[in-house]
Design a protein around this motif. Structure first.
Motif, PDB file in Angstrom:
ATOM      1  N   LYS B 211       0.835  -1.204   0.000  1.00  0.00           N
ATOM      2  CA  LYS B 211       0.000   0.000   0.000  1.00  0.00           C
ATOM      3  C   LYS B 211       0.874   1.260   0.000  1.00  0.00           C
ATOM      4  O   LYS B 211       0.585   2.236  -0.703  1.00  0.00           O
ATOM      5  CB  LYS B 211      -0.920  -0.011   1.228  1.00  0.00           C
ATOM      6  N   TYR B 212       1.940   1.211   0.786  1.00  0.00           N
ATOM      7  CA  TYR B 212       2.828   2.383   0.816  1.00  0.00           C
ATOM      8  C   TYR B 212       3.542   2.565  -0.533  1.00  0.00           C
ATOM      9  O   TYR B 212       3.753   3.688  -0.990  1.00  0.00           O
ATOM     10  CB  TYR B 212       3.841   2.274   1.968  1.00  0.00           C
ATOM     11  N   LEU B 239      -4.935   6.955  -0.542  1.00  0.00           N
ATOM     12  CA  LEU B 239      -3.474   7.074  -0.593  1.00  0.00           C
ATOM     13  C   LEU B 239      -2.968   8.394  -0.033  1.00  0.00           C
ATOM     14  O   LEU B 239      -1.825   8.490   0.408  1.00  0.00           O
ATOM     15  CB  LEU B 239      -2.991   6.898  -2.045  1.00  0.00           C
ATOM     16  N   GLU B 240      -3.836   9.397  -0.039  1.00  0.00           N
ATOM     17  CA  GLU B 240      -3.394  10.728   0.414  1.00  0.00           C
ATOM     18  C   GLU B 240      -2.856  10.726   1.845  1.00  0.00           C
ATOM     19  O   GLU B 240      -1.806  11.326   2.103  1.00  0.00           O
ATOM     20  CB  GLU B 240      -4.532  11.742   0.243  1.00  0.00           C
ATOM     21  N   GLU B 244       0.894  11.897   3.102  1.00  0.00           N
ATOM     22  CA  GLU B 244       1.128  12.852   4.200  1.00  0.00           C
ATOM     23  C   GLU B 244       2.048  12.236   5.259  1.00  0.00           C
ATOM     24  O   GLU B 244       2.924  12.905   5.805  1.00  0.00           O
ATOM     25  CB  GLU B 244      -0.202  13.259   4.847  1.00  0.00           C
ATOM     26  N   ALA B 245       1.827  10.945   5.537  1.00  0.00           N
ATOM     27  CA  ALA B 245       2.665  10.275   6.537  1.00  0.00           C
ATOM     28  C   ALA B 245       4.113  10.220   6.077  1.00  0.00           C
ATOM     29  O   ALA B 245       5.040  10.500   6.837  1.00  0.00           O
ATOM     30  CB  ALA B 245       2.126   8.868   6.807  1.00  0.00           C
ATOM     31  N   MET B 246       4.329   9.891   4.793  1.00  0.00           N
ATOM     32  CA  MET B 246       5.695   9.771   4.279  1.00  0.00           C
ATOM     33  C   MET B 246       6.370  11.132   4.163  1.00  0.00           C
ATOM     34  O   MET B 246       7.587  11.226   4.213  1.00  0.00           O
ATOM     35  CB  MET B 246       5.697   9.040   2.934  1.00  0.00           C
ATOM     36  N   PHE B 274       8.117   7.240   7.426  1.00  0.00           N
ATOM     37  CA  PHE B 274       7.076   7.915   8.220  1.00  0.00           C
ATOM     38  C   PHE B 274       7.501   8.049   9.673  1.00  0.00           C
ATOM     39  O   PHE B 274       8.308   7.279  10.167  1.00  0.00           O
ATOM     40  CB  PHE B 274       5.705   7.236   8.074  1.00  0.00           C
ATOM     41  N   ARG B 275       6.981   9.089  10.320  1.00  0.00           N
ATOM     42  CA  ARG B 275       7.241   9.302  11.757  1.00  0.00           C
ATOM     43  C   ARG B 275       6.260   8.445  12.534  1.00  0.00           C
ATOM     44  O   ARG B 275       5.066   8.436  12.248  1.00  0.00           O
ATOM     45  CB  ARG B 275       7.047  10.771  12.113  1.00  0.00           C
TER      46      ARG B 275
END
Lengths: 437, 449
Positions: B211-212, B239-240, B244-246, B274-275
């Motif tokens: 997914k990522y 996916l948005e 944002e996470a990445m 990602f954090r």
């Protein structure tokens, strides 16, 4: 070869220890020690002396008041029993005794209603024997046939000072089975049992309803229970009529035999119920069949204090930290204080949990009761002498008094404070926990 | 504590509508006044968290913000301020719960394991009585999460526990008006279910990875085709949030228990940048060095007994102390309804019992949690310029005998123990009822593991 074996054993031990507790260097963590002297070896005939900065004996006066705690108190133990209790100045300490010291000492705690030993910590099919869902009424199911004395949850509650537990079948069907009383020593059930049968466990309300089956309503629950007790009564009458005549003898029915013992008053019926309506139904049923009733949970008992006191019914109160939702939506952290103020015999329990925490700890729960209006002695009483009295075992446990079992809990401060530790536990004079928890 | 404290806005949904409208209109101006007028709380032991404890301290608030904090000798009380004597009490920042299910909202449904498009913002019932219990426990900010029965169960929402009847009134927003929240992920046994959910840990990680990667390719395509409407891919709102996470704009809040699952999370975080905040982290003590090396923060839960499921068997009260000693940033969470929001201080106290420092435990309840939610510029400590979110305690934060007496959010008192209507939620009793029964994948599945 020998070196290899030693190495293998060492590795195995490390792995075992590592599976459950942090090992290795824990830099920066304060060093905490168990009670002084708790690791001293002891011989079979040697006496044990416990020196307490403050000794909460949980003895009552003849007027029913709690005796004041004893500063610099002493408990002398011999042969697993308490042989002397008092102030250090008044008690002769036997020569050569093992000496254990702790700032605060209380009787071993009692969990007045639990499922530990039948229900295990992993919550998987192989360790969940607290309920059998095939039928709504199964009073013949014995707790002693399902108790795992090596269950880690028992060790867990013991490490907080719990030495006696009333455990057995969970709530969740009209009558789930029997309960029993055990000491929390690790071991086989026959070696730790105090009372193999204490009560028959019943449930009223949503928890004992089954979708698409009976009972599906409260009225149906009461109708089924009445029918069961009427059936047991008739069974008893039939046996009495038959006397010794083998021609008239009826087939034995274990389910009805158990209910007959409830009807005779030999065994209490412990009804788990939370809602006001269910509390009233339980009391009506007990009145109709003259049952010895114990209310369990009883979240809305504060609505019926006068009636409960008048009927002489003891209450095993739900843990104050039970989640306030579903049938417990009106639960209050003040219920224990209200029951005690009303003069109702009241003890605290860990109850039953289906997920996490898999068991509660009555020490924690009594602390909350204490913080919400119950005096220290009364709150401690709900997990010591008051619990022993309701469970009919006050001749053996519940207070530190001469002649009773030497079940003792040791703490490094106020046992109810969040940051205090239990620093040792003895059952019948034997150290059963020396972890700091 | 009635004197000098402004009343809370009337909660009309709890009473007769006519009376509600009448009183609301009466009190509305009073509440505004309260936020505009300076208040000085004088004489308490002030624990700012960002600095040393202040005995005989003063906290001044105005316009919903903290305008001064310090010792009595150093703080000038503004003219016209309402002075409240809180001698003998303790003042701490409003508590921040980094993982809660207040409002009982769900995210993704049972059709699949990865549903980042579902936003729990749209499922939270802010009229659930749990919100009243939370402020009774001193909680002022929460990260409300969807459940742990999915690999990605959806977006989380950060709420400020203002006195509001709609989720819009409670949500944190940034200066652009965008509402703030994270992304909820999980691994281990809760999200291992019947197909189309994964059946193993390897499959779990592989579905997340795919997914990522899809999100990376989508982002690359968007970048390549920018300005060309013909070639721009169709918008994909699932996916948005991953993009944002990445980018680091949306923190991943990751449910994880077992030592190897924890390392899997760190591996994925490293791979996709990602954090991450590790949540629950029952076996953190087994991989404390690896967690410390990764720089990931941990939000812990303490439960009254170990187990309940196999992967929580080795949970240990010493997690907080061990991670603290290794230099890991630690917060706590209620996981409400798993633990009751009224007992949040108790959880940190149990960590102190197991060796965590008192300062570290209080920071974990406040500023560290704010940092994990990127809200530390606004909340988490008693500092000038931050929101006037604070709790008035009767004594030591870690004593069983201490009571939350008042909770304030942005200069408005949202809990007052002296008010019987509020006390009902602090203690429980008739009328304190929850209007929804909690259901969660893990609870339903508890017997099936």
């Amino acid at each position: 070869m020998r070196l290899f074996t030693l190495l293998a054993v060492g590795l195995l031990w490390a792995t075992t220890a590592c599976a459950q507790t942090p090992t290795g260097p824990l830099e920066g963590l304060p060093d905490r020690s168990p009670a002084k002297g708790i690791d001293t070896p002891v011989t079979a005939n040697q006496a044990t002396v416990i020196l307490a900065g403050m000794l909460h004996t949980q003895q009552r006066t003849s007027a029913g008041k709690w005796r004041a705690p004893i500063e610099n108190g002493v408990v002398v133990i011999s042969g697993g029993k308490i042989t002397a209790v008092g102030a250090r100045s008044a008690v002769t300490i036997p020569a050569g005794a093992r000496v254990i010291e702790a700032p605060i000492v209380t009787p071993g705690l009692i969990d007045a209603r639990s499922v530990v030993g039948l229900s295990g910590w992993l919550n998987s099919r192989h360790d969940q024997d607290q309920i059998e869902n095939s039928e709504p009424i199964q009073s013949e199911l014995r707790a002693i046939d399902a108790y795992n004395g090596r269950e880690p949850l028992i060790e867990w509650i013991r490490s907080f000072g719990v030495t006696t537990v009333h455990t057995g079948h969970a709530p969740g069907q009209l009558i789930t089975g029997q309960t029993m009383i055990v000491k929390t020593r690790t071991g086989e059930v026959d070696a730790v049992v105090v009372k193999p049968l204490f009560a028959v466990a019943a449930t009223l309300g949503d928890d004992a309803m089954v979708e698409g089956k009976s009972p599906g309503t409260r009225a149906k629950q009461l109708a089924m229970l009445r029918q069961a007790f009427i059936g047991a009564k008739e069974y008893g009458e039939k046996i009495a009529r038959a006397g010794d005549d083998p021609e008239k003898a009826t087939d034995r029915d274990l389910r009805k035999e158990t209910l007959l013992r409830v009807l005779s008053g030999e065994i209490p019926l412990m009804v788990t119920c939370m809602r006001s309506v269910d509390i009233q139904n339980a009391m009506r049923l007990a009145d109709e069949f003259q049952l010895k009733l114990i209310l369990d949970g009883a979240a809305e008992a504060y609505e019926h204090l006068d009636a409960i006191r008048a009927a002489g019914i003891p209450v095993l109160a739900h843990p104050p930290m039970y989640r306030a939702s579903g049938e417990l939506e009106n639960a209050s952290m003040t219920t224990v204080s209200k029951l005690i103020a009303a003069g109702i015999p009241c003890a605290l329990e860990s109850g039953y949990e289906g997920y996490v925490p898999k068991t509660r700890v009555v020490l924690y729960e009594a602390a909350i009761a204490c913080s919400f209006g119950t005096s220290f002695a009364d709150a401690l009483g709900t997990i010591t002498l008051s619990a022993a009295e309701i469970l009919g075992i006050a001749d053996r446990v519940g207070s530190l008094a001469v002649g009773k079992d030497a079940d003792v809990a040791l703490y490094d401060g106020d046992p109810f404070e969040y940051t205090t530790h239990c620093v040792g536990v003895l059952i019948e004079g034997v150290v059963v926990s020396d972890v700091v928890r | 504590m009635q004197t000098g404290s402004p009343p809370r806005p009337f909660r009309s949904h709890l009473s007769g509508a006519f009376f509600g409208i009448f009183v609301t209109s009466l009190l509305f101006s009073a509440t505004l006044d309260a936020q505009e007028t300076a208040h000085a709380f004088v004489g308490a032991r002030v624990l700012p968290v960002s600095g040393a404890p202040i005995d005989d301290g003063v906290l001044v608030i105005s316009g919903g913000k903290i305008t001064a904090v310090g010792s009595r000798s150093t703080v000038a009380i503004p003219e016209g301020a309402t002075v409240v004597d809180v001698s003998g009490k303790t003042l701490i920042p409003g508590l921040i719960c980094t993982h809660s299910h207040l409002g009982r909202g769900g995210g993704g449904d049972s059709t699949g394991p990865i549903q980042p498009e579902a936003d729990v913002f749209e499922a939270v019932n802010v009229r659930n009585s749990g919100f009243r219990r939370a402020v009774a426990g001193g909680i002022t900010s929460v990260n409300v999460m969807p459940g742990s029965g999915h690999l990605i169960s959806g977006q989380t929402v950060y709420l400020k526990l203002r006195d509001g009847d709609t989720v819009d009134a409670l949500v944190f927003r940034n200066s652009d008006g965008k509402r703030l929240g994270g992304l909820k992920m999980a691994n281990g046994t809760n999200s291992i279910r019947k197909a189309p959910f994964p059946g193993t840990r390897a499959k779990s990680a592989s579905l997340v990875r795919a997914k990522y990667i899809a999100a990376q390719e989508y982002a690359a395509k968007l970048a390549r085709t920018a300005g060309d409407d013909e070639k721009t891919p169709a918008r994909d709102i699932s996916l948005e949030p991953l993009i944002e996470a990445m980018r680091g704009d949306r923190v991943v809040h990751h449910h994880t228990h077992r030592h190897d699952d924890i390392l899997t999370v760190l591996r994925l975080a490293d791979e996709f940048g990602f954090r991450v905040v590790l949540h629950h982290v029952s076996e953190a003590w087994k991989v404390a060095d690896e967690i410390a090396a990764s720089g990931a923060a941990c939000s812990l839960i303490l439960i009254d007994s170990p187990g309940g499921k196999l992967e929580a068997r080795d949970i240990d009260y010493r997690n907080g102390a061990i991670l603290e000693a290794k230099g890991v940033k630690v917060a706590f969470h209620t996981d409400d309804w798993i633990t009751d929001s009224r007992l949040f201080l108790r959880m940190a106290a149990l960590a102190v019992r197991a060796g965590m420092t008192r300062d570290g435990a209080l920071r974990a309840l406040t500023l560290s949690g704010a940092e994990m939610l990127d809200l530390d510029a606004r909340v988490g400590s008693l500092d000038v310029g931050k929101d006037a979110d604070f709790v008035l305690l009767s004594g030591d934060p870690f004593s069983v005998y201490t009571k939350v007496e008042e909770t304030w959010v942005e200069g408005t008192r949202v809990f007052d123990r002296d008010d019987p209507a509020d006390l009902l939620f602090a203690e429980g009793g008739f009328g304190a009822g929850d209007d929804q029964v909690f259901t969660d994948c893990c609870l339903e599945r508890a017997g099936d593991q």
